[in-house]
Design a protein around this motif. Structure first.
Motif, mmCIF file in Angstrom:
data_model
loop_
_atom_site.group_PDB
_atom_site.id
_atom_site.type_symbol
_atom_site.label_atom_id
_atom_site.label_comp_id
_atom_site.label_asym_id
_atom_site.label_seq_id
_atom_site.Cartn_x
_atom_site.Cartn_y
_atom_site.Cartn_z
ATOM 1 N N UNK A 217 0.834 -1.205 0.000
ATOM 2 C CA UNK A 217 0.000 0.000 0.000
ATOM 3 C C UNK A 217 0.866 1.251 0.000
ATOM 4 N N UNK A 218 1.916 1.244 0.789
ATOM 5 C CA UNK A 218 2.815 2.396 0.846
ATOM 6 C C UNK A 218 3.483 2.612 -0.513
ATOM 7 N N UNK A 219 3.832 1.518 -1.187
ATOM 8 C CA UNK A 219 4.421 1.616 -2.521
ATOM 9 C C UNK A 219 3.440 2.244 -3.505
ATOM 10 N N UNK A 220 2.180 1.801 -3.462
ATOM 11 C CA UNK A 220 1.166 2.395 -4.329
ATOM 12 C C UNK A 220 1.023 3.884 -4.055
ATOM 13 N N UNK A 221 1.029 4.253 -2.784
ATOM 14 C CA UNK A 221 0.874 5.648 -2.393
ATOM 15 C C UNK A 221 2.035 6.488 -2.926
ATOM 16 N N UNK A 222 3.243 5.988 -2.788
ATOM 17 C CA UNK A 222 4.422 6.718 -3.272
ATOM 18 C C UNK A 222 4.373 6.884 -4.785
ATOM 19 N N UNK A 223 3.957 5.832 -5.481
ATOM 20 C CA UNK A 223 3.881 5.906 -6.944
ATOM 21 C C UNK A 223 2.809 6.902 -7.371
ATOM 22 N N UNK A 224 1.667 6.901 -6.668
ATOM 23 C CA UNK A 224 0.594 7.840 -6.995
ATOM 24 C C UNK A 224 1.056 9.282 -6.807
ATOM 25 N N UNK A 225 1.777 9.527 -5.721
ATOM 26 C CA UNK A 225 2.295 10.877 -5.472
ATOM 27 C C UNK A 225 3.321 11.273 -6.532
ATOM 28 N N UNK A 226 4.134 10.312 -6.937
ATOM 29 C CA UNK A 226 5.198 10.600 -7.903
ATOM 30 C C UNK A 226 4.636 11.036 -9.245
ATOM 31 N N UNK A 227 3.527 10.450 -9.663
ATOM 32 C CA UNK A 227 2.956 10.803 -10.974
ATOM 33 C C UNK A 227 1.859 11.863 -10.852
ATOM 34 N N UNK A 228 1.487 12.210 -9.624
ATOM 35 C CA UNK A 228 0.574 13.326 -9.401
ATOM 36 C C UNK A 228 -0.902 13.022 -9.504
ATOM 37 N N UNK A 229 -1.300 11.749 -9.382
ATOM 38 C CA UNK A 229 -2.724 11.436 -9.452
ATOM 39 C C UNK A 229 -3.382 11.633 -8.094
ATOM 40 N N UNK A 230 -4.715 11.747 -8.119
ATOM 41 C CA UNK A 230 -5.459 12.011 -6.896
ATOM 42 C C UNK A 230 -5.592 10.767 -6.027
ATOM 43 N N UNK A 231 -5.918 9.643 -6.661
ATOM 44 C CA UNK A 231 -6.172 8.397 -5.932
ATOM 45 C C UNK A 231 -5.653 7.218 -6.730
ATOM 46 N N UNK A 232 -5.375 6.115 -6.022
ATOM 47 C CA UNK A 232 -4.975 4.874 -6.678
ATOM 48 C C UNK A 232 -5.752 3.732 -6.038
ATOM 49 N N UNK A 233 -6.436 2.959 -6.848
ATOM 50 C CA UNK A 233 -7.271 1.868 -6.357
ATOM 51 C C UNK A 233 -6.700 0.512 -6.721
ATOM 52 N N UNK A 234 -6.972 -0.460 -5.875
ATOM 53 C CA UNK A 234 -6.510 -1.809 -6.149
ATOM 54 C C UNK A 234 -5.936 -2.533 -4.945
ATOM 55 N N UNK A 235 -5.975 -1.887 -3.763
ATOM 56 C CA UNK A 235 -5.620 -2.628 -2.554
ATOM 57 C C UNK A 235 -6.852 -3.470 -2.223
ATOM 58 N N UNK A 236 -7.004 -4.531 -3.013
ATOM 59 C CA UNK A 236 -8.290 -5.211 -3.121
ATOM 60 C C UNK A 236 -8.153 -6.720 -3.022
ATOM 61 N N UNK A 237 -9.289 -7.353 -2.712
ATOM 62 C CA UNK A 237 -9.363 -8.814 -2.646
ATOM 63 C C UNK A 237 -10.720 -9.261 -3.177
ATOM 64 N N UNK A 238 -10.745 -10.395 -3.843
ATOM 65 C CA UNK A 238 -11.964 -10.975 -4.404
ATOM 66 C C UNK A 238 -12.231 -12.291 -3.682
ATOM 67 N N UNK A 239 -13.215 -12.272 -2.778
ATOM 68 C CA UNK A 239 -13.441 -13.433 -1.909
ATOM 69 C C UNK A 239 -14.888 -13.905 -1.967
ATOM 70 N N UNK A 240 -15.547 -13.702 -3.115
ATOM 71 C CA UNK A 240 -16.966 -14.015 -3.215
ATOM 72 C C UNK A 240 -17.275 -15.495 -3.051
#
Length: 447
Positions: free
Chosen positions: A96-119
């Motif tokens: 999650x921290x890696x995603x956050x750093x990458x999002x900040x580096x490219x200047x986007x508002x949000x990054x989604x995908x810290x996700x799980x599919x458990x249906x």
């Protein structure tokens, strides 16, 4: 594509709150899987910052060239539970921290995908990711998380439903606003450009550009011109307006994809409100003829609105996807907030409305002493609506510590504020504690 017809919509921008709500780049991280989590995180950071390096730049260029505001620039990635499972780590916060750093580096508002599919059940990576959600959201600013707990084909994973109620309460103890970045789904879609539920599905291409259009104010203004006309005329007016708005989204999405050198994915033509005056889905329903959203007739009006928006969008663009319809958050929408404050709009009525519109119980603020089992029961109800109706439903609920009915919570920005809504005091704990799985409905067997 007729540019003159598209540019008609530009006239709607200044006075009717028309914008392109988001350009969202989906990035596959399947080639970043590594048994060493440090190496995996470095691969993830490198791929995101390479593929999305020019996303914000291109979006701003298009804003200037076409005069169309693009409210948000976002990224979605492959569910991290799939990527991190090879590592054997006991938590996935570093991802999650890696995603956050990458999002900040490219200047986007949000990054989604810290996700799980458990249906249908858990794999080990799912279990680790879900337990990591509270700490991951605490330590990041731009990361969004989602968990899919049910589907029409598999039924509802009630063990996951119970656990997600507990996760919501854990988030509340850390920071209740973190629950604004967590969505629990049934029938989740893989190309959703909206947050907090967006992720990049495994069936998607390596990199794709999806756009989400909006325009509640535009639809309301169009309906003001057909006061007193029949519902047939109302539906046709909404359909024609949705056509124009979707064309705008397709133009920007295709041009952005071309300049970025990536695949064009979909246009999500959801009506996504904001707290701004005149940018409300509730106000559209009231323009149709309701004294207040939440009164009798609301569900019928919303069903017609949702269907007409989809019909107009499908005619305008061959690649319509995501959620596509009308969002009905308790916050973010000035009309919904006003109706909730008056007690006209209740959780029960919102639940009924979710049977005919996009998503579900969205940004619902509830008393801080609401038990985890009650949150889980709300999730189960929404999942059941989605499962039986073969549609996407979701819950984004926010218990607020120290707050009760009559109070409110301020989110700020696009989220606005929300009055605390009453929930039923009678317990659902015995049902939730049963666990197991609610079987798929009979109409799921279509092969």
């Amino acid at each position: 594509m007729d540019l003159r017809r598209i540019m008609e919509t530009v006239n709607m921008i200044d006075n009717e709150n028309l914008d392109l709500r988001t350009t969202t780049m989906g990035i596959s991280l399947l080639d970043c899987i590594d048994s060493d989590s440090d190496r995996a995180c470095q691969k993830i950071y490198d791929k995101i910052t390479t593929k999305a390096e020019n996303l914000v730049k291109v979006a701003r260029e298009l804003e200037t060239e076409y005069g169309i505001p693009i409210a948000n620039k976002r990224i979605t990635v492959t569910p991290i539970s799939l990527i991190a499972a090879a590592s054997g780590d006991s938590d996935y916060v570093k991802y999650a921290i890696t995603l956050d750093k990458a999002a900040k580096a490219v200047g986007v508002d949000l990054i989604g995908g810290f996700s799980a599919l458990v249906h249908k059940g858990y794999q080990n990576g799912d279990r680790v990711l879900i337990k990591s959600i509270p700490q991951a959201l605490k330590e990041t600013e731009r990361v969004c998380s989602s968990v899919n707990v049910g589907s029409t084909r598999s039924g509802i994973n009630m063990d996951a439903v119970k656990e997600m109620g507990q996760i919501v309460i854990e988030n509340e103890k850390i920071n209740p606003l973190n629950n604004g970045n967590l969505v629990i789904f049934c029938n989740v879609v893989e190309d959703n450009p909206f947050m907090a539920g967006g992720f990049h599905g495994v069936g998607e291409s390596d990199v794709a550009l999806n756009v989400g259009v909006s325009g509640p104010g535009v639809v309301k203004t169009a309906l003001e011109k057909v006061k007193g006309e029949s519902m047939d005329v109302v539906a046709e007016t909404i359909k024609q307006t949705a056509f124009k708005v979707t064309r705008m989204g397709q133009l920007v999405g295709q041009e952005a994809s071309k300049r970025l050198g990536v695949d064009f994915g979909i246009v999500d033509l959801s009506l996504a409100p904001t707290p701004a005056q005149g940018d409300s889905v509730a106000n559209i329903l009231e323009e149709i003829g309701l004294e207040s959203v939440g009164t009798h007739g609301t569900t019928a009006a919303l069903a017609m609105l949702n269907d007409a928006v989809k019909k107009g969008g499908i005619m305008a663009c061959s690649h319509v996807g995501g959620l596509s319809g009308a969002f009905i958050p308790e916050s973010e929408d000035a009309g919904m907030i006003a109706a909730a404050e008056k007690g006209i709009l209740t959780v029960d009525k919102l639940e009924a409305m979710t049977a005919v519109c996009s998503v579900g119980l969205d940004m619902i603020a509830v008393p801080g002493d609401t038990p985890a089992e009650t949150i889980s029961a709300m999730i189960a109800d929404e999942a059941a609506i989605g499962m039986i109706n073969n549609k996407t439903t979701a819950v984004r609920v926010i218990p607020v510590p120290g707050k009760d009915v009559g109070d409110s919570i301020e989110f700020g920005g696009l989220f606005g504020y929300a009055p605390i809504m009453p929930v039923h005091k009678e317990s659902s704990a015995a049902m939730i504690n049963r666990g197991g799985r609610i079987p798929a409905p009979v109409h799921s067997f279509k092969n």
